[in-house]
Design an enzyme around this catalytic site. Structure first.
Site, short mmCIF file in Angstrom:
data_model
loop_
_atom_site.label_atom_id
_atom_site.label_comp_id
_atom_site.label_asym_id
_atom_site.label_seq_id
_atom_site.Cartn_x
_atom_site.Cartn_y
_atom_site.Cartn_z
N CYS A 123 -1.29 3.62 2.28
CA CYS A 123 -1.39 3.43 0.83
C CYS A 123 -2.56 2.55 0.41
O CYS A 123 -3.12 2.73 -0.67
CB CYS A 123 -0.08 2.87 0.28
SG CYS A 123 0.50 1.37 1.09
N HIS A 162 -1.14 -1.18 -5.82
CA HIS A 162 -2.08 -1.98 -5.04
C HIS A 162 -3.39 -2.12 -5.83
O HIS A 162 -3.84 -1.16 -6.46
CB HIS A 162 -2.40 -1.29 -3.71
CG HIS A 162 -1.29 -1.31 -2.71
ND1 HIS A 162 -0.13 -2.02 -2.87
CD2 HIS A 162 -1.18 -0.69 -1.50
CE1 HIS A 162 0.65 -1.84 -1.82
NE2 HIS A 162 0.03 -1.03 -0.97
#
Lengths: 367, 367
Positions: A146, A270
């Site tokens: 990710c 993120h």
């Protein structure tokens, strides 16, 4: 429909005109749950969608595309007549079961770390290297980590124009990257501190939060410069993933990549600061033009109007958001950027769904 | 005691053996409060400590060195017989009053941004460039910005050995860097979100937090890639401070410095990831040796034992903490580091106190 002629030796058979069958392995997990939502938004791709999970979840009913589907237990038989099998499960489950799905004729699209660096398994981001998905000697395609995915679509677009030579990345990673345990830990710790004056004396947060959950230090009112496990020379597994996966996806085995991965008290999405150096000189105007036109990227860069991406605004959306684009004052070949991406969507479920769709299109075209 | 002979033309007179008189301007503010604590830990340096604040705080009594001291209103007369005057006040107050204090014979040690880049005002970090404090044509010495201070002691030590050529910095800055308003805003926003499931849908945090306080986006459960004000070419004032102040303190006017400054939901202690490139080749072992021996630095770097600095553990302490030291895999001249420093102590009050002590020692020696 057949994978014959793709040079892969995998792929399931099926009648002409039949939409391919998809299996979702790990349908009841955190990423699996997001996946069912994403599949519900993309109704026309798949024929049957089969939901697979561990035996203890078998019989549970989940909703996908507005219909209730009963979860079946993971077994060899569960992959019968499956064209594409997505895996959103821990590394060791993928390591065991993705090859079984492939042997049964399915193309396995795996979101674990089990196969990412296997030279016989392509690592695919459809906006960057869709062609790589066709060469899959083991019948397995890997979905990147990710953190890498949070920036790589934007970096791929800039690389295509300027020729990337170096990435220096610092991450601001959300707790949902550690699964439900990460989110629960943050919420529990915040609950203990909210309404107090803690956070100003040495160790006061650590003393009060108690259970650290999956983290080596408190995550509430703190940042933790350690994600994943410790590898050689002081690097973490997460930092090495950013390096190795960026190189593989971009097809640049000698790309200079350095990452420092830091967990922050954000639930989902993120963020990364990126120092990107290129073979060619760059300008902010050119970079803006490329990023604004790049599929899967939203350029959001007008700080005078308060416009730059933050996790709180990006969460729940599909694209990679890019802002704070500046050219290094010391180096006309380098850009500084701030990038945000939802780690559960593009960072996991969405990219897996996109890879599966690339395969579905190939299988359908091969009929 | 006299500053005569220092070439500065400033400095107050005083009888031999008399300890110098200190004025603390802005004694009632956030940094001022920390300062009184620091001064109480260092009892032997000063004779009289005079507390000065705005007229509305005059008459208030504060405790320093265990004694109650009455705050006096800021005025020209308040600097009578003062040897060193510390300023922990906004830029415009310093701009007006530090020259007045200097004209009255005091050495002004200013923690605002008003004079930092003035070529006639030294910018001093006692562990790095104490000699610079002696050359002060305006009778003013500046204290660096808290973000620069969070890393510069460690960078100065490494520079002395290896010769620094480039810094690429990403910050994880605490809200107390924005003063009480920043801390209050974080706590209020957290209070609205703790106990909820917010943080997973686009804009849900923004909708609930309401007042953004001093920030351009929510700070609870978020990170905000913008600190300070917008300057040329998309850079923020905070990012330019890191660049310009690092160059001035280290005496390297051409040092390549790039910073991206990001606010995080931490109360106090700034963290930074630093990519530092040197003229000479480096090793982690050498860097460890230098950092372990450097005054004002704590090397805390054993990730196998869970040892690396985090804000929650560093807050309230004086040194710069350094961990996660790695040598770039692509460049034997570059180190990656994670650095934490309490932005109210070394980042503000402590360094100001240390500069004032350098001046006190000079004045005492000059008797």
């Amino acid at each position: 429909m057949s994978a014959a002629g793709t040079g892969t030796g995998t792929g399931a058979g099926g009648g002409a005109g039949r939409k391919p069958t998809l299996a979702v392995v790990g349908a009841t997990g955190a990423v699996g749950t997001v996946m069912l939502g994403i599949l519900s938004e993309r109704k026309d791709v798949w024929g049957e969608i089969r939901l697979i999970a561990s035996p203890r979840s078998a019989g549970k009913k989940l909703t996908v595309r507005g219909e209730e589907v009963e979860v079946v237990a993971l077994s060899e038989e569960a992959f019968e007549d499956v064209d594409v099998a997505m895996f959103d499960v821990p590394d060791e489950v993928s390591a065991q079961w993705a090859p079984i799905a492939a042997a049964k004729g399915a193309v396995a699209v795996d979101n674990s770390g089990a196969f990412r660096m296997d030279p016989d398994v392509p690592l695919v981001v459809p906006e960057v290297n869709p062609h790589a998905a066709r060469i899959r000697p083991r019948g397995i395609i890997s979905n990147p980590n990710c953190t890498t995915l949070s920036m790589i679509v934007a970096m791929g677009a800039l690389h295509a124009e300027f020729g990337l030579s170096e990435l220096i990345v610092s991450s601001y990673q959300a707790v949902s990257g550690s699964g439900k345990e990460g989110v629960d830990t943050l919420r529990e710790q915040i609950g203990k501190i909210a309404g107090t004056e803690l956070g100003t004396q040495p160790g006061d947060v650590r003393r009060v939060v108690g259970d650290l959950g999956p983290y080596p230090a408190p995550i509430a009112f703190n940042v933790v410069p350690f994600a994943g496990s410790l590898k050689e020379d002081g690097w973490t597994s997460e930092e090495l993933k950013v390096r190795n996966e960026s190189r593989k996806i971009l097809g640049l085995p000698d790309l200079r990549v350095t990452a420092t991965c830091v967990r922050v008290p954000v639930v989902t999405t993120h963020s990364l600061t990126v120092h990107a150096r290129f073979e060619n000189e760059v300008t902010v105007a050119q970079a803006h033009e490329i990023l604004a036109a790049a599929p899967g990227v939203v350029l959001y860069d007008n700080p005078a109007a308060g416009e730059f991406p933050t996790p709180a605004d990006v969460v729940g959306t599909d694209p990679t958001w890019v802002g704070r684009v500046r050219r290094s004052m010391d180096d006309p070949h380098a850009l500084e950027l701030f990038v945000c991406g939802d780690n559960l969507r593009k960072g996991a479920a969405l990219n897996t769904a996109q890879i599966a769709e690339v395969v579905a299109a190939e299988l359908t075209a091969a009929v």
